[in-house]
Design a protein around this motif. Structure first.
Motif, PDB file in Angstrom:
ATOM      1  N   GLU A 131       6.304  -4.599 -15.336  1.00 13.95           N
ATOM      2  CA  GLU A 131       5.454  -3.686 -14.580  1.00 13.95           C
ATOM      3  C   GLU A 131       5.089  -2.466 -15.413  1.00 13.95           C
ATOM      4  O   GLU A 131       3.935  -2.002 -15.406  1.00 13.95           O
ATOM      5  N   ARG A 135       1.215  -1.567 -16.417  1.00 13.61           N
ATOM      6  CA  ARG A 135       0.556  -0.368 -15.884  1.00 13.61           C
ATOM      7  C   ARG A 135       0.446   0.778 -16.874  1.00 13.61           C
ATOM      8  O   ARG A 135      -0.506   1.542 -16.838  1.00 13.61           O
ATOM      9  N   SER A 353       6.414 -11.518 -11.710  1.00 16.82           N
ATOM     10  CA  SER A 353       6.444 -10.055 -11.758  1.00 16.82           C
ATOM     11  C   SER A 353       5.031  -9.493 -11.948  1.00 16.82           C
ATOM     12  O   SER A 353       4.668  -8.485 -11.330  1.00 16.82           O
ATOM     13  N   ARG A 354       4.226 -10.150 -12.792  1.00 14.96           N
ATOM     14  CA  ARG A 354       2.853  -9.693 -12.983  1.00 14.96           C
ATOM     15  C   ARG A 354       2.033  -9.903 -11.708  1.00 14.96           C
ATOM     16  O   ARG A 354       1.231  -9.046 -11.323  1.00 14.96           O
ATOM     17  N   SER A 357       2.903  -7.110  -9.382  1.00 14.38           N
ATOM     18  CA  SER A 357       2.350  -5.808  -9.755  1.00 14.38           C
ATOM     19  C   SER A 357       0.851  -5.741  -9.483  1.00 14.38           C
ATOM     20  O   SER A 357       0.304  -4.653  -9.262  1.00 14.38           O
TER      21      SER A 357
END
Length: 578
Positions: A131, A135, A353-354, A357
């Motif tokens: 994350e 970001r 996880s991507r 996010s």
């Protein structure tokens, strides 16, 4: 009623009626975010990066399959050397009080490794690192890696020192059947003090692996365990004859392997510009987030290992050799678990996880659905093969030298019991990332507590009457309890994902699960029909054993594949949808 072969049309009709018409695309599921997560991202869904997860389902499938194949291939290479390692240890040392002492000593830092490193830390670090990189960019991710390395090294150095000082207490706690003052107890204490620093080195290795996996560099982390196997083989063959107590050479081999595995990961990290420079900054927000996620995950990510540890504790009261029999049978069960379950779970965690996010709920559900389909089709035949061929496998592969026919028969019984839990073990590996990717580590903990409780209750219900009756092989009851507890763990994880609408298997997936069961049933029947009686295996030559075992495995795999084809399974059914 006329008798004759069942037509494929009839089988298709049964599957259709049971599962309904397959859906062509997975339905979109709303992701539930844990407390403290910035809910504003739910209103923003960035376009996928080119070449990553956007585009056609086939691109997603090919990428996931390619990454899974890389991890599986490297893991297979490692497991082949792991098998050679176990053969060398079995032939050189047998199943004795000395090997019982080593396996107990090695299991203690190994448990902490799976809890702190490959377990809680990896499950907390990879989502936060992914994350941050997604970001804030590579510079922020590199700063997080530096501080995570400093914090992890500091904590584990303290744990290592305490572990060395408290070695007698730990042996007493983890193997209460080892009476203080006995040779077995003293040997276990000595070897635990040698192997405990392995925890520090292998935990830093896991940090390096998490960074590489987040960059989808899977090959080096998957290959690294080969170094442990090579080190133990060298210790058994070269160092043991030179030691006053030969079995302690294995402990020194573990320590050397920890250093080698860490060193092996450093050049790939340098090449991608992510070589950590450890800095102790416990106030860093990313480190604090990882710490908050780790606390519950310390338990939740290691349920299987805690169950095995409970088995070790109870087995220390059983006949000598019970711990070693459980160890060898567990090693064979870990082969499909590592090749497929761990490999698929490793690949999907950074991707999930991507998706999280980016608030991409459809892609999140599609990735889990794909993992469930592939895992099931691989787990079911592994269960059938290991259960039916448990004793032939042990007789063929490790019943040589000091490991006699009785040892092979006892280990075969626990292998057959463990095999029944293979689908459960593998499903946990691919369902748990569905929580960790959303930075929810509490739910797997609650479910894990239930699973450990189930395991303990089953140990009492199965093993105690078995032991008190005076019948041999009570250790196999421990393996059976662990297998059943794994099913409970997997079932509860799936139920929670389903209830929260994060993931629901598509109808196409449910149809595929039924096909897998039918094909595995046919495979089991064929293996029972073809396999020679168990009593004949010890009398066969090694070459004849290998020929029979190889032929049976090939026949079982062919039967499984042909039945799946007859039931209508095609490669397109393994493509990710969504």
């Amino acid at each position: 009623m006329p008798h004759g072969p069942i037509s494929s049309k009839l089988i298709h009709k049964v599957i259709h009626n049971f599962c309904g018409k397959p859906l062509r695309r997975a339905r979109t599921r709303a992701l539930r975010y844990p407390a403290g997560h910035d809910a504003r991202i739910a209103h923003h869904k960035p376009a996928p990066h080119a070449g990553q997860d956007g585009g056609r389902p086939t691109a997603l499938s090919r990428s996931l399959l390619r990454s899974s194949a890389i991890v599986s291939a490297m893991t297979l290479f490692s497991r082949l050397f792991g098998y050679l390692r176990d053969v060398v240890i079995a032939v050189v040392f047998g199943a004795s009080g000395g090997t019982d002492a080593f396996f107990v000593a090695f299991r203690i830092p190994n448990l902490f490794r799976r809890m702190f490193a490959e377990g809680a830390f990896s499950q907390a670090f990879v989502p936060v690192f992914s994350e941050t990189r997604e970001r804030e960019g590579d510079a922020a991710a590199r700063a997080l890696a530096d501080r995570a390395a400093g914090a992890l090294g500091f904590v584990l150095l303290a744990i290592t020192v305490l572990g060395i000082l408290a070695a007698p207490l730990l042996i007493r706690l983890f193997a209460p059947g080892f009476e203080p003052g006995t040779p077995r107890h003293e040997l276990a204490v000595e070897m635990l003090r040698i192997v405990f620093p392995y925890l520090l080195f292998i935990s830093l290795t896991a940090l390096a692996a998490g960074i590489l996996n987040s960059h989808e560099r899977f090959a080096v982390p998957a290959f690294t365990p080969v170094l442990l196997n090579l080190s133990l083989i060298g210790a058994a063959l070269w160092l043991a004859p030179r030691m006053e107590e030969p079995v302690t050479a294995l402990a020194w081999g573990v320590l050397v392997a920890g250093l080698a595995q860490l060193a092996f990961q450093l050049p790939p990290l340098a090449r991608i510009g992510m070589l950590p420079r450890p800095r102790l900054d416990l106030a860093h927000e990313g480190v604090r987030r990882i710490g908050r996620l780790m606390l519950p995950a310390l338990f939740g990510s290691s349920v299987t290992q805690l169950n095995i540890l409970v088995n070790t504790l109870i087995a220390s009261f059983l006949v000598t050799g019970s711990i070693s029999w459980l160890y060898y049978s567990d090693r064979f069960v870990e082969l499909p678990l590592a090749l497929f379950g761990v490999a698929i779970g490793t690949v999907i965690l950074p991707r999930l996880s991507r998706h999280h996010s980016r608030a991409s709920s459809e892609a999140f559900a599609a990735t889990l659905d794909w993992a469930l389909r592939l895992t099931w089709l691989l787990a079911i035949p592994a269960t059938a093969g290991l259960a039916v061929l448990a004793q032939p496998i042990l007789f063929t592969l490790i019943q040589y030298g000091a490991f006699d026919a009785h040892d092979a028969r006892m280990a075969g019984l626990s292998l057959a019991a463990y095999a029944l839990g293979v689908p459960g073990f593998m499903l946990v590996k691919i369902l748990a990332p569905g929580f960790y990717a959303r930075q929810d580590t509490r739910t797997p903990v609650r479910i894990g507590i239930i699973a450990v409780g189930v395991n303990i209750l089953l140990d009492v219900a199965i093993v105690l009457p078995w032991y008190l009756s005076g019948r041999e092989a009570a250790h196999a009851g421990l393996a059976l309890a662990t297998a059943l507890a794994a099913w409970a763990n997997a079932g509860l994880l799936l139920h929670r994902l389903y209830r929260s609408q994060v993931f629901r298997p598509t109808r196409q997936t449910r149809a595929l699960l039924l096909r897998g069961l039918l094909a595995a049933a046919a495979m089991t029947a064929l293996l029972h029909y073809l396999a020679p009686p168990v009593g004949q295996w010890p009398n066969m030559s090694p070459l004849l054993r290998a020929g029979w075992l190889g032929g049976l495995i090939a026949a079982g795999a062919l039967a499984y594949g042909l039945v799946l084809l007859a039931l209508g399974l095609r490669p397109r059914h393994l493509k990710a949808q969504g």
